[in-house]
Design a protein around this motif. Structure first.
Motif, PDB file in Angstrom:
ATOM      1  N   GLN A  46      19.697  15.253  -8.712  1.00  0.00           N
ATOM      2  CA  GLN A  46      19.517  14.420  -9.896  1.00  0.00           C
ATOM      3  C   GLN A  46      18.053  14.048 -10.094  1.00  0.00           C
ATOM      4  O   GLN A  46      17.548  14.042 -11.234  1.00  0.00           O
ATOM      5  CB  GLN A  46      20.393  13.171  -9.782  1.00  0.00           C
ATOM      6  N   ALA A  47      17.357  13.785  -9.014  1.00  0.00           N
ATOM      7  CA  ALA A  47      15.930  13.492  -9.114  1.00  0.00           C
ATOM      8  C   ALA A  47      15.160  14.726  -9.585  1.00  0.00           C
ATOM      9  O   ALA A  47      14.231  14.631 -10.406  1.00  0.00           O
ATOM     10  CB  ALA A  47      15.404  13.022  -7.758  1.00  0.00           C
ATOM     11  N   ALA A  48      15.544  15.890  -9.089  1.00  0.00           N
ATOM     12  CA  ALA A  48      14.878  17.129  -9.491  1.00  0.00           C
ATOM     13  C   ALA A  48      15.040  17.386 -10.983  1.00  0.00           C
ATOM     14  O   ALA A  48      14.106  17.846 -11.656  1.00  0.00           O
ATOM     15  CB  ALA A  48      15.431  18.299  -8.687  1.00  0.00           C
ATOM     16  N   ARG A  49      16.223  17.098 -11.522  1.00  0.00           N
ATOM     17  CA  ARG A  49      16.431  17.283 -12.957  1.00  0.00           C
ATOM     18  C   ARG A  49      15.520  16.354 -13.761  1.00  0.00           C
ATOM     19  O   ARG A  49      14.945  16.747 -14.783  1.00  0.00           O
ATOM     20  CB  ARG A  49      17.898  17.009 -13.342  1.00  0.00           C
ATOM     21  N   LYS A  50      15.380  15.111 -13.305  1.00  0.00           N
ATOM     22  CA  LYS A  50      14.506  14.168 -14.013  1.00  0.00           C
ATOM     23  C   LYS A  50      13.053  14.641 -13.966  1.00  0.00           C
ATOM     24  O   LYS A  50      12.328  14.586 -14.963  1.00  0.00           O
ATOM     25  CB  LYS A  50      14.654  12.779 -13.411  1.00  0.00           C
ATOM     26  N   LEU A  51      12.637  15.128 -12.812  1.00  0.00           N
ATOM     27  CA  LEU A  51      11.270  15.620 -12.680  1.00  0.00           C
ATOM     28  C   LEU A  51      11.050  16.868 -13.533  1.00  0.00           C
ATOM     29  O   LEU A  51       9.998  17.034 -14.152  1.00  0.00           O
ATOM     30  CB  LEU A  51      10.960  15.923 -11.214  1.00  0.00           C
ATOM     31  N   ARG A  79      14.223  25.266 -14.308  1.00  0.00           N
ATOM     32  CA  ARG A  79      14.778  25.381 -15.663  1.00  0.00           C
ATOM     33  C   ARG A  79      14.740  26.832 -16.141  1.00  0.00           C
ATOM     34  O   ARG A  79      14.035  27.670 -15.582  1.00  0.00           O
ATOM     35  CB  ARG A  79      14.009  24.478 -16.620  1.00  0.00           C
ATOM     36  N   ALA A  80      15.489  27.108 -17.207  1.00  0.00           N
ATOM     37  CA  ALA A  80      15.628  28.482 -17.685  1.00  0.00           C
ATOM     38  C   ALA A  80      14.332  29.011 -18.292  1.00  0.00           C
ATOM     39  O   ALA A  80      13.951  30.162 -18.071  1.00  0.00           O
ATOM     40  CB  ALA A  80      16.757  28.565 -18.712  1.00  0.00           C
ATOM     41  N   ARG A  81      13.634  28.189 -19.060  1.00  0.00           N
ATOM     42  CA  ARG A  81      12.451  28.659 -19.791  1.00  0.00           C
ATOM     43  C   ARG A  81      11.191  28.129 -19.119  1.00  0.00           C
ATOM     44  O   ARG A  81      11.039  26.927 -18.902  1.00  0.00           O
ATOM     45  CB  ARG A  81      12.521  28.174 -21.245  1.00  0.00           C
ATOM     46  N   ASN A  82      10.285  29.039 -18.769  1.00  0.00           N
ATOM     47  CA  ASN A  82       9.026  28.679 -18.107  1.00  0.00           C
ATOM     48  C   ASN A  82       9.239  27.755 -16.918  1.00  0.00           C
ATOM     49  O   ASN A  82       8.729  26.632 -16.873  1.00  0.00           O
ATOM     50  CB  ASN A  82       8.072  28.014 -19.111  1.00  0.00           C
ATOM     51  N   ALA A 103      15.578  35.923  -4.955  1.00  0.00           N
ATOM     52  CA  ALA A 103      16.880  36.433  -5.395  1.00  0.00           C
ATOM     53  C   ALA A 103      17.474  35.536  -6.467  1.00  0.00           C
ATOM     54  O   ALA A 103      18.076  36.021  -7.439  1.00  0.00           O
ATOM     55  CB  ALA A 103      17.832  36.542  -4.202  1.00  0.00           C
ATOM     56  N   MET A 104      17.295  34.248  -6.313  1.00  0.00           N
ATOM     57  CA  MET A 104      17.803  33.313  -7.313  1.00  0.00           C
ATOM     58  C   MET A 104      17.104  33.496  -8.656  1.00  0.00           C
ATOM     59  O   MET A 104      17.750  33.558  -9.713  1.00  0.00           O
ATOM     60  CB  MET A 104      17.648  31.873  -6.831  1.00  0.00           C
ATOM     61  N   LEU A 105      15.775  33.622  -8.634  1.00  0.00           N
ATOM     62  CA  LEU A 105      15.035  33.799  -9.882  1.00  0.00           C
ATOM     63  C   LEU A 105      15.415  35.097 -10.579  1.00  0.00           C
ATOM     64  O   LEU A 105      15.608  35.118 -11.805  1.00  0.00           O
ATOM     65  CB  LEU A 105      13.532  33.785  -9.605  1.00  0.00           C
ATOM     66  N   MET A 408      22.350  20.021 -12.804  1.00  0.00           N
ATOM     67  CA  MET A 408      22.010  21.432 -13.031  1.00  0.00           C
ATOM     68  C   MET A 408      21.398  21.648 -14.408  1.00  0.00           C
ATOM     69  O   MET A 408      21.807  21.018 -15.384  1.00  0.00           O
ATOM     70  CB  MET A 408      23.269  22.296 -12.894  1.00  0.00           C
ATOM     71  N   PRO A 409      20.421  22.564 -14.501  1.00  0.00           N
ATOM     72  CA  PRO A 409      19.829  22.892 -15.800  1.00  0.00           C
ATOM     73  C   PRO A 409      20.761  23.750 -16.649  1.00  0.00           C
ATOM     74  O   PRO A 409      21.734  24.310 -16.146  1.00  0.00           O
ATOM     75  CB  PRO A 409      18.567  23.670 -15.415  1.00  0.00           C
ATOM     76  N   VAL A 410      20.446  23.867 -17.913  1.00  0.00           N
ATOM     77  CA  VAL A 410      21.173  24.772 -18.802  1.00  0.00           C
ATOM     78  C   VAL A 410      20.947  26.207 -18.341  1.00  0.00           C
ATOM     79  O   VAL A 410      19.853  26.581 -17.920  1.00  0.00           O
ATOM     80  CB  VAL A 410      20.680  24.607 -20.248  1.00  0.00           C
TER      81      VAL A 410
END
Length: 427
Positions: A46-51, A79-82, A103-105, A408-410
């Protein structure tokens, strides 16, 4: 530019940051507060999403982080973009994290690409080229395209994809580190690669179609898993089979009421052109079975029923082989990924009856009716060995998030890549 450093602490945030606040800032960056929580990884996510929402160009993980904590941060921060860069903590896990992240990217970027850019042939080429880059001379690649699929008897992929002007493809990648043609195949990974799914004549609604660029998530996930296994130095011979097609409407598209006859003699009545994933996977599973491999794993964003059962948090696991199922679940647990078993019995093979063929590809009701995910798995069971020995089917309910969440990001998650890689390496 000054580094933005993210650190962890077991102390509570000062009261002036607000009651129960978990994220604070200073000149150096941010601190995530893990005091009095039973779920520290969720707090980190949750902190990572805010950052991430601050569009920080890079984050350096400073201080004491475990491998699991760093991975939780990365899954949510990217995130998905940049996507922003991550500088890992200076720990003994750094090299391993870098391989996992690569592998994730790759997996996320492939799934998040536009359906216009990712044709079936482009998907197959990009997947094959990436594995070739990693495996070098140990990798051989074969592509069967368009009308050649029909000639070769791969009628599932051919019929689902023939409505598009961009031809369907079966990709077969052979990673053979021994270099010997007689070396046994240790495992085969099969992925559903529907690069766009309109539903065909069983057309989806506009909102239901919006995210259907993600319907090749299974193909991306198993490709990412093979790539990760290669990066980790596996000495096993592993084959990758991707079943790639666009499911579109045209005067040449397959139709409801068609009966397909597969290479193994099974006849299938098409009662729903939007149940196309199982039709293409049937070809991939037959080809995988031909190799004699003791382990076959297929992965697919296959059914809405799995999403109803699991939400977007878990992947569903099906197998008639208790040992294989338990090993898959153990691999997921070891990697901290959420997998959960759903039922599959021999009688699920008969849950999609047809008066005109051995089976239908679904049931002629919304969502395939009750137990739709198990019924789809039962359909696939007709195309592996009769007892299902060594076969695991993954319905990837957590592969893609149409909307972001607090954790989680979009977009694509790449969840499952690490677990599948571990499974093929340890089996």
């Amino acid at each position: 530019m000054t580094e933005f450093t993210v650190t962890l602490t077991q102390e509570k945030a000062a009261d002036y940051w607000g009651e129960n606040n978990r994220l604070t800032f200073d000149k150096a960056g941010a601190t995530i507060h893990l005091a009095e929580t039973r779920d520290p990884l969720r707090v980190i996510q949750q902190a990572a999403r805010k950052l991430d929402s601050l569009n920080i160009p890079a984050a350096t993980l400073g201080g004491d982080w475990t491998k699991e904590q760093q991975w939780a941060f990365a899954m949510s921060f990217t995130r998905a973009r940049n996507p922003a860069a991550i500088n890992w903590a200076d720990t003994e896990d750094k090299a391993d994290l870098e391989r996992d992240y690569a592998a994730m990217l790759f997996t996320r970027q492939l799934v998040n690409d536009t359906p216009e850019d990712l044709s079936p042939e482009n998907l197959a080429r990009r997947a094959g080229n990436w594995i070739k880059e990693l495996g070098g001379d140990h990798v051989s690649i074969e592509m069967t395209v368009g009308e050649d699929l029909q000639k070769a008897g791969w009628i599932g992929i051919y019929n689902v994809g023939r409505g598009s002007v961009r031809p369907p493809v079966m990709l077969e990648v052979d990673y053979n580190p021994s270099g010997s043609d007689s070396a046994p195949v240790d495992a085969v990974l099969v992925g559903k690669g529907i690069t766009f799914d309109s539903g065909g004549y069983s057309i989806k609604s506009s909102e239901g179609m919006l995210d259907m660029k993600c319907d090749m998530g299974g193909a991306a996930t198993v490709t990412g898993a093979l790539g990760l296994a290669i990066m980790k130095g596996t000495n096993k011979r592993i084959k990758l089979i991707l079943c790639c097609a666009e499911n579109l409407i045209s005067g040449h598209a397959y139709k409801l009421g068609d009966v397909l006859t597969y290479k193994n003699g099974v006849t299938v009545e098409v009662v729903n052109t939007d149940a196309e994933g199982r039709l293409v996977l049937a070809d991939g599973l037959m080809r995988a079975t031909e190799t004699g491999a003791p382990l076959i794993i297929d992965a697919a964003t296959l059914t809405g029923a799995a999403v109803v059962a699991m939400g977007s948090d878990y992947h569903a696991v099906f197998s008639m082989d208790e040992d294989a199922r338990n090993k898959m679940l153990a691999s997921a647990a070891a990697e901290g990924e959420r997998f959960w078993p759903l039922p599959l019995e021999q009688w699920h093979k008969d849950r999609c009856p047809s008066a005109f063929a051995d089976t239908a590809n679904s049931r002629p009701q919304k969502g395939g009716g009750g137990g739709g995910a198990s019924n789809a798995a039962g359909f696939l069971a007709r195309f592996v060995n009769p007892d299902g020995t060594g076969w695991v089917h993954l319905d990837l309910a957590a592969a893609y998030h149409g909307n972001g969440s607090a954790e989680m990001p979009v977009g694509a998650s790449a969840a499952g890549v690490k677990s599948i890689a571990r499974m093929v390496m340890d089996h």
